[in-house]
Design a protein around this motif. Structure first.
Motif, mmCIF file in Angstrom:
data_model
loop_
_atom_site.group_PDB
_atom_site.id
_atom_site.type_symbol
_atom_site.label_atom_id
_atom_site.label_comp_id
_atom_site.label_asym_id
_atom_site.label_seq_id
_atom_site.Cartn_x
_atom_site.Cartn_y
_atom_site.Cartn_z
ATOM 1 N N LEU A 148 -3.059 -10.555 -1.642
ATOM 2 C CA LEU A 148 -2.695 -10.697 -0.229
ATOM 3 C C LEU A 148 -3.877 -10.402 0.690
ATOM 4 C CD1 LEU A 148 0.885 -9.141 -0.170
ATOM 5 C CD2 LEU A 148 0.264 -11.549 0.022
ATOM 6 N N ALA A 149 -4.704 -9.426 0.324
ATOM 7 C CA ALA A 149 -5.891 -9.122 1.128
ATOM 8 C C ALA A 149 -6.846 -10.312 1.151
ATOM 9 C CB ALA A 149 -6.595 -7.880 0.582
ATOM 10 N N SER A 150 -6.989 -10.972 0.021
ATOM 11 C CA SER A 150 -7.864 -12.148 -0.047
ATOM 12 C C SER A 150 -7.319 -13.290 0.799
ATOM 13 C CB SER A 150 -8.006 -12.612 -1.498
ATOM 14 O OG SER A 150 -8.557 -11.599 -2.289
ATOM 15 N N GLN A 164 -0.360 -3.494 -7.306
ATOM 16 C CA GLN A 164 -1.819 -3.547 -7.173
ATOM 17 C C GLN A 164 -2.349 -4.977 -7.087
ATOM 18 O OE1 GLN A 164 -3.010 -0.846 -10.439
ATOM 19 N NE2 GLN A 164 -4.188 0.220 -8.877
ATOM 20 N N PRO A 165 -2.008 -5.864 -8.026
ATOM 21 C CA PRO A 165 -2.537 -7.224 -7.900
ATOM 22 C C PRO A 165 -2.019 -7.940 -6.659
ATOM 23 C CG PRO A 165 -1.104 -7.053 -9.823
ATOM 24 C CD PRO A 165 -1.277 -5.679 -9.276
ATOM 25 N N LEU A 166 -0.775 -7.686 -6.276
ATOM 26 C CA LEU A 166 -0.226 -8.299 -5.068
ATOM 27 C C LEU A 166 -1.002 -7.830 -3.835
ATOM 28 C CD1 LEU A 166 1.944 -10.103 -3.840
ATOM 29 C CD2 LEU A 166 3.426 -8.092 -3.707
ATOM 30 N N HIS A 167 -1.306 -6.550 -3.777
ATOM 31 C CA HIS A 167 -2.080 -5.983 -2.668
ATOM 32 C C HIS A 167 -3.458 -6.656 -2.569
ATOM 33 C CE1 HIS A 167 -2.563 -2.739 0.270
ATOM 34 N NE2 HIS A 167 -3.748 -2.461 -0.242
ATOM 35 N N ASN A 209 1.328 4.198 -3.030
ATOM 36 C CA ASN A 209 1.120 5.617 -2.785
ATOM 37 C C ASN A 209 2.374 6.439 -3.032
ATOM 38 O OD1 ASN A 209 -0.194 7.982 -1.982
ATOM 39 N ND2 ASN A 209 0.338 7.665 0.151
ATOM 40 N N TYR A 210 3.490 6.025 -2.469
ATOM 41 C CA TYR A 210 4.692 6.857 -2.501
ATOM 42 C C TYR A 210 5.664 6.526 -3.629
ATOM 43 C CZ TYR A 210 3.128 8.508 2.020
ATOM 44 O OH TYR A 210 2.383 9.068 3.022
ATOM 45 N N LEU A 211 5.544 5.345 -4.223
ATOM 46 C CA LEU A 211 6.450 4.959 -5.314
ATOM 47 C C LEU A 211 5.718 4.867 -6.652
ATOM 48 C CD1 LEU A 211 8.504 2.205 -3.439
ATOM 49 C CD2 LEU A 211 9.079 4.627 -3.746
ATOM 50 N N ASP A 212 4.548 5.454 -6.725
ATOM 51 C CA ASP A 212 3.771 5.534 -7.966
ATOM 52 C C ASP A 212 3.481 4.175 -8.589
ATOM 53 O OD1 ASP A 212 3.726 8.305 -7.700
ATOM 54 O OD2 ASP A 212 5.554 8.559 -8.889
ATOM 55 N N PHE A 213 2.892 3.304 -7.804
ATOM 56 C CA PHE A 213 2.381 2.028 -8.281
ATOM 57 C C PHE A 213 3.431 1.180 -9.002
ATOM 58 C CE2 PHE A 213 -1.138 4.878 -7.757
ATOM 59 C CZ PHE A 213 -2.123 4.094 -7.184
ATOM 60 N N PRO A 214 4.432 0.692 -8.259
ATOM 61 C CA PRO A 214 5.431 -0.180 -8.904
ATOM 62 C C PRO A 214 4.777 -1.411 -9.509
ATOM 63 C CG PRO A 214 5.963 0.189 -6.581
ATOM 64 C CD PRO A 214 4.654 0.843 -6.841
ATOM 65 N N PHE A 215 5.517 -2.034 -10.423
ATOM 66 C CA PHE A 215 5.012 -3.198 -11.137
ATOM 67 C C PHE A 215 4.463 -4.243 -10.166
ATOM 68 C CE2 PHE A 215 5.731 -7.469 -12.896
ATOM 69 C CZ PHE A 215 4.905 -7.386 -14.006
ATOM 70 N N ALA A 216 3.275 -4.725 -10.444
ATOM 71 C CA ALA A 216 2.588 -5.809 -9.727
ATOM 72 C C ALA A 216 2.157 -5.449 -8.306
ATOM 73 C CB ALA A 216 3.436 -7.078 -9.708
ATOM 74 N N GLY A 228 0.824 -1.212 0.000
ATOM 75 C CA GLY A 228 0.000 0.000 0.000
ATOM 76 C C GLY A 228 0.855 1.257 0.000
ATOM 77 N N ILE A 229 1.887 1.263 0.837
ATOM 78 C CA ILE A 229 2.802 2.405 0.880
ATOM 79 C C ILE A 229 3.518 2.561 -0.462
ATOM 80 C CG2 ILE A 229 4.970 3.217 1.912
ATOM 81 C CD1 ILE A 229 3.926 2.033 4.593
ATOM 82 N N ALA A 230 3.926 1.440 -1.036
ATOM 83 C CA ALA A 230 4.614 1.485 -2.334
ATOM 84 C C ALA A 230 3.724 2.079 -3.412
ATOM 85 C CB ALA A 230 5.076 0.083 -2.732
#
Length: 156
Positions: A131-133, A125-128, A116-123, A112-114
């Motif tokens: 992992l939530a699931s 979003q899907p990893l987030h 926000n602060y690192l402009d959506f690094p590769f993968a 989540g921090i990545a």
């Protein structure tokens, strides 16, 4: 639930009403957090439509208030689960999957921090999302364990 039912491994799970209640609270809060996360994801998708895929730094330039609630609510989810780790460990209740929950939460926060602060690094979003699931599933398993503690059955 199927994995829980299929698991025939003997366990030493001890009952604690507080762990049961906090496990339920943690599960509900995680579900709320996931719901808010889907709304944040919808906002990001709308920003992608406006600014394009190459303008990642603009996707969260002016986020809606729900983004801030989602970000701050993660602290509550983390603290509830840290308390569960503390209580389960202190009382030696046998819910060892709680360490998976803690690990998943830490990686969730990092992704989540990545984003926000690192402009959506590769993968990220899907990893987030994945992992939530998984986090929800492990928390549900712990809740099932807390509802019906199993005792080691001695075989003769």
């Amino acid at each position: 639930y199927i994995i829980y039912l299929a698991n025939k491994q003997n366990k030493r799970i001890r009952y604690d009403r507080t762990v049961l209640h906090f496990s339920l609270i943690a599960l509900v809060l995680t579900l709320v957090q996931i719901g808010m996360g889907t709304q944040v994801r919808q906002f990001v998708d709308e920003q992608i439509d406006i600014f394009g895929y190459d303008a990642k730094s603009l996707w969260l330039k002016n986020p809606e208030v729900l983004f801030y609630i989602h970000r701050s609510f993660s602290i509550i989810v983390l603290l509830i689960n840290v308390y569960l780790v503390y209580r389960i460990t202190k009382l030696n209740l046998g819910h060892f999957k709680i360490y998976w929950v803690l690990f998943l939460l830490v990686v969730e926060v990092i992704t989540g921090i990545a984003m926000n602060y690192l402009d959506f690094p590769f993968a990220s979003q899907p990893l987030h999302l994945v992992l939530a699931s998984i986090l929800f599933g492990v928390q549900f398993y712990i809740l099932l364990d807390a509802l019906k503690p199993r005792k080691n059955i001695k075989t003769s």
